[in-house]
Scaffold this motif. Structure first.
Motif: not given
Length: 462
Positions: A145-153, A208-209
């Protein structure tokens, strides 16, 4: 993935390696019994031939690692795996023949080995045909599960889509840290309990991204997730594990300082490395001397100028030293005091030079630098001072690669093709930092074995 001696190995690869080793022992024992049946002799207890069985299995297992039989492509394609297995067994024949010449009492008889080789090929291909899709499928992938929705995600999303990826993303949570680049991400405010959300998705890891962590670090959420038994990682550590390199786009100085690695307790490992370098360089210089001399004559006959030349490189702690090489370019290929990257189809390279570059014979004289202690067999590739001065200005942490002794082969050399640009240097630096951070004799052994793959399939050599 599991971490062995500070190096990450996928569970599927580890399981397949263990199964292969067991099958090789079975093949060796079967080959022994077939021969005894032919000569109508009863078999003694298995403990009496355990060294012979182990020597066969270890030689073949090393050959499998050396040719890339555990790479992503080998897990995805049975045809590719079968081709690599045949090459591995051929290499195994050479290794076992050498062992038979040096230690005949520790190896199988030649007829036993022939039967065992045939059975080994059948069993190794069979296990890949039966379980290859399972090993390369989602059964062994971690649910992330990825926390984040920007460039890193979005980078994690792209990595998950690559063939051979070791994880599957089960969801994204937009943490309101900036522009949303992952359209399927769920807004954090729509989730009542992030801990319950992780459990509902059966996630085994949370990454955490966040693009912007200032005032956005969800400490309460992360604590709740951690206490449910789910592993929590930040993106730099996650990418290091998944890609085998230190990602320069996400890493920062504090991560390098506080993360595991760059251990100073390497005195025994360094001593063992030096002893190996001394013994191996002496042996290799003796064995390779005829090859070096013949190549030198060919170089001299084809073009004017000396067969050997020296080139200044940057070594341990940024100290300059000179390495000897067989000349593969025309005489005076560079103007005095200048350094030029080698290019694809470089017109400066001679016909003999193109061949010896492909099979790395031009680098054999560098074994002398290993003997002197200026280089090691394994380490970051030493660059020329002019290139280092430029790259240290353009690439963060470039100087850190000089904290370990340079090598003839290395983690970057077996994972990334020859590069002659700033972007190539950046990618190679990421692999070099991984090696410097996670160095162990185990990693050195893996690199030395997989260098055989680069020699057999010399992609990218210039």
């Amino acid at each position: 993935m599991i971490r062995l001696f500070k190096h990450y190995i996928p569970y599927a690869v580890l399981l397949l390696g263990i199964v292969d080793f067991a099958l090789l022992l079975v093949a060796a024992e079967a080959g022994w019994r077939i021969k005894l049946w032919q000569i109508d002799t009863l078999a003694e207890p298995i403990r009496t031939r355990l060294p012979q069985l182990l020597s066969f299995a270890i030689a073949l297992e090393c050959a499998l690692i050396a040719v890339g039989a555990y790479g992503d492509e080998a897990l995805q394609s049975l045809r590719f795996a079968a081709a690599r297995l045949l090459v591995a067994v051929s290499l195994g024949v050479i290794l076992i023949s050498l062992m038979f010449f040096l230690f005949p009492e520790l190896t199988l008889w030649r007829s036993n080995s022939a039967y065992a080789m045939g059975l080994a090929i059948f069993l190794l291909i069979l296990v890949r045909a039966l379980f290859g899709r399972v090993l390369g499928g989602e059964s062994f992938k971690r649910r992330v599960l990825v926390l984040g929705a920007g460039a890193r995600a979005s980078r994690i999303a792209a990595l998950a889509r690559q063939p051979g990826s070791g994880f599957v993303v089960v969801g994204y949570v937009a943490m309101n840290e900036g522009p949303q680049l992952v359209p399927e991400a769920i807004d954090r405010r729509a989730i009542e309990s992030l801990g319950d959300h992780v459990v509902q998705l059966s996630a085994s890891e949370v990454v955490l991204a966040l693009d912007e962590r200032r005032n956005a670090l969800p400490l309460k959420d992360l604590l709740r997730i951690k206490t449910t038994g789910v592993h929590v990682n930040e993106i730099s550590t996650f990418l290091e594990r998944e890609t085998g390199r230190v990602d320069l786009d996400s890493v920062n100085p504090s991560w390098l300082i506080f993360s595991d690695g760059f251990s100073s307790g390497r005195r025994l490992s360094s001593m063992a490395k030096r002893v190996f370098d001394l013994a191996a360089s002496l042996l290799l210089l003796v064995v390779a001397a005829p090859v070096i001399l013949v190549t030198a004559v060919l170089v001299k006959l084809e073009s004017q100028g000396p067969a050997f030349f020296r080139q200044q490189r940057v070594g341990l702690y940024g100290q300059n030293f000179w390495i000897p090489k067989l000349r593969s370019m025309k005489q005076n290929a560079e103007a005095p005091g200048t350094a030029v990257w080698a290019e694809k189809d470089d017109p400066r390279i001679t016909r003999i030079g193109r061949v010896i570059r492909k099979i790395r014979v031009d680098e054999l004289p560098q074994v002398w630098s290993v003997l002197k202690g200026e280089m090691s067999f394994v380490g970051p590739r030493p660059e020329r001072p002019q290139f280092v001065a430029e790259l240290e200005k353009d690439l963060s942490f470039y100087a850190e690669r000089h904290m370990v002794k340079p090598g003839i082969t290395g983690w970057a050399q077996i994972n990334y093709p020859y590069g002659a640009s700033l972007e190539d240097a950046r990618h190679k630096l990421e692999y070099d930092l991984y090696y410097a951070k996670n160095y162990t004799p185990f990693l050195d052994m893996l690199i030395l074995l997989q260098t055989v793959r680069v020699l057999i399939w010399p992609d990218g050599a210039r």
